[in-house]
Design an enzyme around this catalytic site. Structure first.
Site, PDB file in Angstrom:
ATOM      1  N   HIS A 162       0.858  -1.188   0.000  1.00 29.24           N
ATOM      2  CA  HIS A 162       0.000   0.000   0.000  1.00 29.24           C
ATOM      3  C   HIS A 162       0.897   1.242   0.000  1.00 29.24           C
ATOM      4  CE1 HIS A 162      -3.284   2.628   0.362  1.00 29.24           C
ATOM      5  NE2 HIS A 162      -4.051   1.963   1.209  1.00 29.24           N
ATOM      6  N   HIS A 165      -2.643   6.932  -0.902  1.00 30.97           N
ATOM      7  CA  HIS A 165      -3.662   7.541  -0.029  1.00 30.97           C
ATOM      8  C   HIS A 165      -3.140   8.253   1.213  1.00 30.97           C
ATOM      9  CE1 HIS A 165      -6.528   4.257  -1.849  1.00 30.97           C
ATOM     10  NE2 HIS A 165      -6.030   5.060  -2.745  1.00 30.97           N
ATOM     11  N   TYR A 167      -0.719   7.026   3.378  1.00 29.68           N
ATOM     12  CA  TYR A 167      -0.185   6.134   4.417  1.00 29.68           C
ATOM     13  C   TYR A 167       1.357   6.075   4.316  1.00 29.68           C
ATOM     14  CZ  TYR A 167      -5.112   5.168   4.909  1.00 29.68           C
ATOM     15  OH  TYR A 167      -6.454   5.316   5.107  1.00 29.68           O
TER      16      TYR A 167
HETATM   17  C1  LIG Z   1     -15.401   0.420   1.885  1.00 34.35           C
HETATM   18  C2  LIG Z   1     -14.123   0.781   1.189  1.00 34.35           C
HETATM   19  C3  LIG Z   1     -12.903   0.485   1.790  1.00 34.35           C
HETATM   20  C4  LIG Z   1     -11.675   0.778   1.142  1.00 34.35           C
HETATM   21  N1  LIG Z   1     -10.488   0.390   1.715  1.00 34.35           N
HETATM   22  C5  LIG Z   1      -9.318   0.481   1.007  1.00 34.35           C
HETATM   23  C6  LIG Z   1      -8.121  -0.137   1.463  1.00 34.35           C
HETATM   24  O1  LIG Z   1      -8.063  -0.818   2.504  1.00 34.35           O
HETATM   25  N2  LIG Z   1      -7.002   0.036   0.727  1.00 34.35           N
HETATM   26  C7  LIG Z   1      -6.994   0.764  -0.435  1.00 34.35           C
HETATM   27  O2  LIG Z   1      -5.942   0.903  -1.067  1.00 34.35           O
HETATM   28  N3  LIG Z   1      -8.135   1.330  -0.912  1.00 34.35           N
HETATM   29  C8  LIG Z   1      -9.300   1.178  -0.244  1.00 34.35           C
HETATM   30  N4  LIG Z   1     -10.484   1.665  -0.774  1.00 34.35           N
HETATM   31  C9  LIG Z   1     -10.482   2.274  -2.120  1.00 34.35           C
HETATM   32  C10 LIG Z   1     -10.843   1.200  -3.174  1.00 34.35           C
HETATM   33  O3  LIG Z   1      -9.802   0.242  -3.298  1.00 34.35           O
HETATM   34  C11 LIG Z   1     -11.079   1.812  -4.568  1.00 34.35           C
HETATM   35  O4  LIG Z   1      -9.890   2.408  -5.022  1.00 34.35           O
HETATM   36  C12 LIG Z   1     -12.186   2.844  -4.562  1.00 34.35           C
HETATM   37  O5  LIG Z   1     -13.348   2.346  -3.908  1.00 34.35           O
HETATM   38  C13 LIG Z   1     -12.571   3.249  -5.984  1.00 34.35           C
HETATM   39  O6  LIG Z   1     -13.068   2.132  -6.689  1.00 34.35           O
HETATM   40  P1  LIG Z   1     -14.662   2.001  -7.004  1.00 34.35           P
HETATM   41  O7  LIG Z   1     -15.047   3.304  -7.660  1.00 34.35           O
HETATM   42  O8  LIG Z   1     -14.740   0.838  -7.959  1.00 34.35           O
HETATM   43  O9  LIG Z   1     -15.364   1.791  -5.735  1.00 34.35           O
HETATM   44  C14 LIG Z   1     -11.702   1.418  -0.121  1.00 34.35           C
HETATM   45  C15 LIG Z   1     -12.940   1.723  -0.707  1.00 34.35           C
HETATM   46  C16 LIG Z   1     -14.142   1.404  -0.088  1.00 34.35           C
HETATM   47  C17 LIG Z   1     -15.454   1.718  -0.785  1.00 34.35           C
END
Ligand SMILES: Cc1cc2nc3c(=O)[nH]c(=O)nc-3n(C[C@H](O)[C@H](O)[C@H](O)COP(=O)(O)O)c2cc1C
Length: 362
Positions: A162, A165, A167
């Site tokens: 990771h 974002h 981190y």
């Molecule tokens: C509930 C939720 C939890 C997420 N947790 C993480 C995470 O742990 N690590 C990460 O890199 N991105 C995380 N994301 C971002 C997603 O990986 C993704 O990049 C984002 O939802 C955009 O994709 P989508 O438009 O298809 O939802 C999270 C997104 C959602 C909705």
């Protein structure tokens, strides 16, 4: 010409199609232990033909890696036994799975021990936690390497770091959080140094054919307009050393996959990274969704409801080789069978995303 149902190979991993489950934190692992319900949640998506699952972020074994409760650990006997079961269930369902190794860096709010980050500066630019010493840096690098070795030992199909974002790894890449003057901060090569050390240590801890993914984003937690790289040149200088250190696949975290990343080109972030580094890339962001992540009614959860859309534009870009894989987040939360529907051309049967799906591990 690439298509959604065509296999993709990296190292010893062959993914049967181009659909990837995006990493999504579910805070459903009490005490840091992913239980049988977590295993079934992933196995359900695998059984419905998700090519590759990237797990929710999981904490490496380091004292300041964690920031949120009920996120699974990637260390300790009980958590690793839980993960081992997850891997077995996903493989039995015909899937492939890699863990997303996570150190939350400046995003940690707990104070005992305090957050560690490059300069003791939080994501908002204010003082927070403490600046890492060289010993701290070596310890964090070693913890990532240990996590990667553990992933291979447990039978995972690869690993994702990771690096997005806001981190820890991203805190080094970004000028707002990295003010160091000791060779780990300053120009892009120096800001990339910590990430390079992590990637090198990870590469050295796993077999040569074990794929290493690296997630990168411009946006940060709480600041969707942030930019780590202002130009293609800066992006290339940050990420090319990571490719040379052993990253096989870059995962470009954007909220809308169709947006051009820089002026004078239609390429999205994944397209630029592919062009600049020569590595394969994953795109992500509003696949099958008409509203982006982080948008909408926050009283209902940290991302609001979204209607369903088609994927013609996505497929056209995949066919043009702008990127190699497509990660899908909310669509797969709302529709465990989304990949099967997409592969059969039946997305008109997909249901919209509502944040209430986060209440259970359906
Ligand atoms: C509930 C939720 C939890 C997420 N947790 C993480 C995470 O742990 N690590 C990460 O890199 N991105 C995380 N994301 C971002 C997603 O990986 C993704 O990049 C984002 O939802 C955009 O994709 P989508 O438009 O298809 O939802 C999270 C997104 C959602 C909705």
């Amino acid at each position: 010409m690439a298509s959604l149902d065509e296999p993709f190979t990296v190292g010893e991993l062959t993914v049967p199609n181009r659909i990837v489950m995006a990493p999504m934190t579910r805070t459903a692992s009490p005490g840091g232990v992913p239980g049988p319900d977590v295993a079934e949640y992933y196995a359900r998506r695998a059984a419905h033909h998700v090519g590759l699952i990237i797990t929710e972020g999981t904490y490496i074994g380091h004292p300041t890696a964690a920031a949120y409760d009920d996120v699974p650990d990637f260390h300790g006997e009980r958590a690793l036994a839980g993960w081992s079961h997850v891997v077995r269930r996903v493989h039995a369902a015909g899937g492939r799975i890699i863990p997303q190794l996570w150190h939350t860096g400046a995003a940690r709010t707990a104070t005992d021990p305090p957050a560690e980050s490059p300069s003791g500066i939080g994501l908002d630019g204010a003082r927070a936690g403490r600046a890492m010493t060289h010993q701290d840096i070596d310890d964090a690098v070693a913890a990532f390497a240990e996590g990667a070795a553990t992933a291979e030992r447990l039978g995972f199909d690869g690993v994702e770091l990771h690096g997005a974002h806001g981190y820890l790894i991203d805190d080094f890449l970004w000028t707002r959080t990295n003010r160091r003057t000791d060779g780990y901060g300053g120009d892009p090569d120096s800001r990339a140094r910590f990430a390079v050390e992590v990637v090198r240590a990870v590469r050295g801890a796993v077999s040569p054919g074990f794929p290493v993914f690296f997630r990168f984003s411009q946006w940060k937690l709480g600041d969707y307009g942030a930019r780590t790289a202002e130009s293609p040149d800066e992006l290339g200088r940050l990420l090319t050393p990571l490719a040379e250190a052993g990253v096989d696949v870059f995962h470009a975290s954007t909220r809308r996959y169709w947006l051009p990343e820089f002026d004078d080109s239609a390429l999205n972030l994944a397209g630029w990274i592919r062009k600049l580094t020569g590595r394969s890339t994953v795109t992500v962001g509003s696949v099958g969704m008409d509203r982006q992540y982080g948008e909408g009614d926050f009283t209902q959860g940290f991302t609001g409801p979204s209607d369903v859309t088609g994927i013609d534009e996505l497929v056209a870009r995949l066919e043009r080789d702008e990127f190699d894989l497509v990660a899908v987040g909310r669509s797969l939360l709302a529709n465990p069978d989304w990949a099967a529907l997409a592969l059969r051309g039946e997305l008109d049967r997909a249901v919209p995303y509502d944040p209430s799906v986060l209440r259970t591990l359906a």
